[in-house]
Design a protein around this motif. Structure first.
Motif, PDB file in Angstrom:
ATOM      1  N   CYS A 257       0.828  -1.199   0.000  1.00 35.20           N
ATOM      2  CA  CYS A 257       0.000   0.000   0.000  1.00 35.20           C
ATOM      3  C   CYS A 257       0.874   1.265   0.000  1.00 35.20           C
ATOM      4  O   CYS A 257       0.635   2.201  -0.763  1.00 35.20           O
TER       5      CYS A 257
ATOM      6  N   SER B 185       2.671   1.591  -3.293  1.00 28.22           N
ATOM      7  CA  SER B 185       1.682   1.944  -4.311  1.00 28.22           C
ATOM      8  C   SER B 185       1.333   3.427  -4.248  1.00 28.22           C
ATOM      9  O   SER B 185       1.211   4.092  -5.284  1.00 28.22           O
TER      10      SER B 185
ATOM     11  N   HIS C 131      -6.221   6.047  -4.230  1.00 31.28           N
ATOM     12  CA  HIS C 131      -6.248   4.930  -3.282  1.00 31.28           C
ATOM     13  C   HIS C 131      -7.508   4.956  -2.415  1.00 31.28           C
ATOM     14  O   HIS C 131      -8.070   3.891  -2.116  1.00 31.28           O
TER      15      HIS C 131
ATOM     16  N   TRP D 253     -10.336   3.498  -4.286  1.00 32.98           N
ATOM     17  CA  TRP D 253     -10.272   2.035  -4.338  1.00 32.98           C
ATOM     18  C   TRP D 253     -10.884   1.405  -3.104  1.00 32.98           C
ATOM     19  O   TRP D 253     -11.390   0.287  -3.168  1.00 32.98           O
ATOM     20  N   THR D 254     -10.817   2.102  -1.974  1.00 34.35           N
ATOM     21  CA  THR D 254     -11.426   1.539  -0.762  1.00 34.35           C
ATOM     22  C   THR D 254     -12.944   1.583  -0.855  1.00 34.35           C
ATOM     23  O   THR D 254     -13.618   0.709  -0.335  1.00 34.35           O
TER      24      THR D 254
ATOM     25  N   PRO E 118     -13.754  -0.965  -4.838  1.00 32.09           N
ATOM     26  CA  PRO E 118     -12.608  -1.862  -5.097  1.00 32.09           C
ATOM     27  C   PRO E 118     -12.494  -2.303  -6.560  1.00 32.09           C
ATOM     28  O   PRO E 118     -11.389  -2.493  -7.064  1.00 32.09           O
TER      29      PRO E 118
ATOM     30  N   TRP F 188     -12.910  -0.592  -9.101  1.00 35.87           N
ATOM     31  CA  TRP F 188     -12.261   0.498  -9.828  1.00 35.87           C
ATOM     32  C   TRP F 188     -10.747   0.318  -9.839  1.00 35.87           C
ATOM     33  O   TRP F 188     -10.068   0.744 -10.770  1.00 35.87           O
ATOM     34  N   SER F 189     -10.170  -0.317  -8.815  1.00 40.62           N
ATOM     35  CA  SER F 189      -8.713  -0.446  -8.732  1.00 40.62           C
ATOM     36  C   SER F 189      -8.148  -1.216  -9.925  1.00 40.62           C
ATOM     37  O   SER F 189      -7.161  -0.794 -10.525  1.00 40.62           O
TER      38      SER F 189
ATOM     39  N   TYR G 173      -8.527   0.969 -13.042  1.00 34.44           N
ATOM     40  CA  TYR G 173      -7.541   2.056 -13.040  1.00 34.44           C
ATOM     41  C   TYR G 173      -6.157   1.522 -13.390  1.00 34.44           C
ATOM     42  O   TYR G 173      -5.466   2.083 -14.249  1.00 34.44           O
TER      43      TYR G 173
END
Length: 185
Positions: A84, A87, A110, A113-114, A117, A119-120, A123
């Motif tokens: 994390c 990243s 980030h 993304w939480t 998720p 979308w992570s 992306y």
């Protein structure tokens, strides 16, 4: 210890999304990958191999070996925390601007993304990796592009034929991602 399973009233570590994801991975509860996920991962995973085309000699190889040996000894939850942090540092390069703008951008991505998720993976595939390849387009020759295409095809085949829970293996892939971030820093 900051990574213990005990929660602090001020900062409940196990409620952080990265540790929730770790719990899912640890108990091997990842749902089977969709075709979309496999395509995205097949595009993202090989992009780290561009390090081999950027630097002459053995520097990227030594870095990958060293990072793999060094970070593999850590407990899996610490590897996810380090992932994390690395990243956050790495994604900042996806936007031009001052360091403050880059950091705010990376934190915003980030945080998204939480909340989303799914979308992570989108992306990382269609924005981050595409930007990475565009930045390197002058350096990559035809044979290196074909190598990356072939690597993507092989990655898709592996992902299609393997259970994703078996591929995770206690986060042993994380040191390779960290090595990539360090190589291009």
């Amino acid at each position: 210890m900051i990574l213990s399973k005990k929660t602090s009233p001020l900062f409940p570590m196990k409620s952080l999304p990265i540790f929730n994801k770790y719990s899912i991975l640890k108990t091997k509860q990842i749902k089977p990958l969709t075709t979309y996920h496999k395509v995205c991962l097949a595009y993202v995973i090989p992009h780290g191999m561009t390090d081999l085309f950027l630097y002459s000699g053995e520097i990227p190889y030594i870095n990958y070996i060293y990072n793999y040996l060094f970070y593999s000894i850590y407990p899996t939850n610490l590897k996810y925390l380090l992932l994390c942090l690395f990243s956050l540092y790495h994604i900042r390069k996806d936007v031009c601007g001052s360091l403050l703008i880059q950091i705010m951008y990376s934190i915003g991505i980030h945080l998204s993304w939480t909340v989303y998720p799914e979308w992570s993976i989108t992306y990382l595939a269609w924005i981050h990796t595409t930007l990475h390849y565009l930045k390197l387009s002058r350096i990559l020759n035809t044979s290196s592009k074909l190598f990356l295409l072939f690597s993507s095809i092989i990655t898709y085949i592996v992902l299609h034929n393997k259970n994703i829970n078996d591929c995770n293996k206690e986060g042993l892939w994380i040191p390779l991602v960290i090595a990539h971030v360090i190589n291009i820093s």
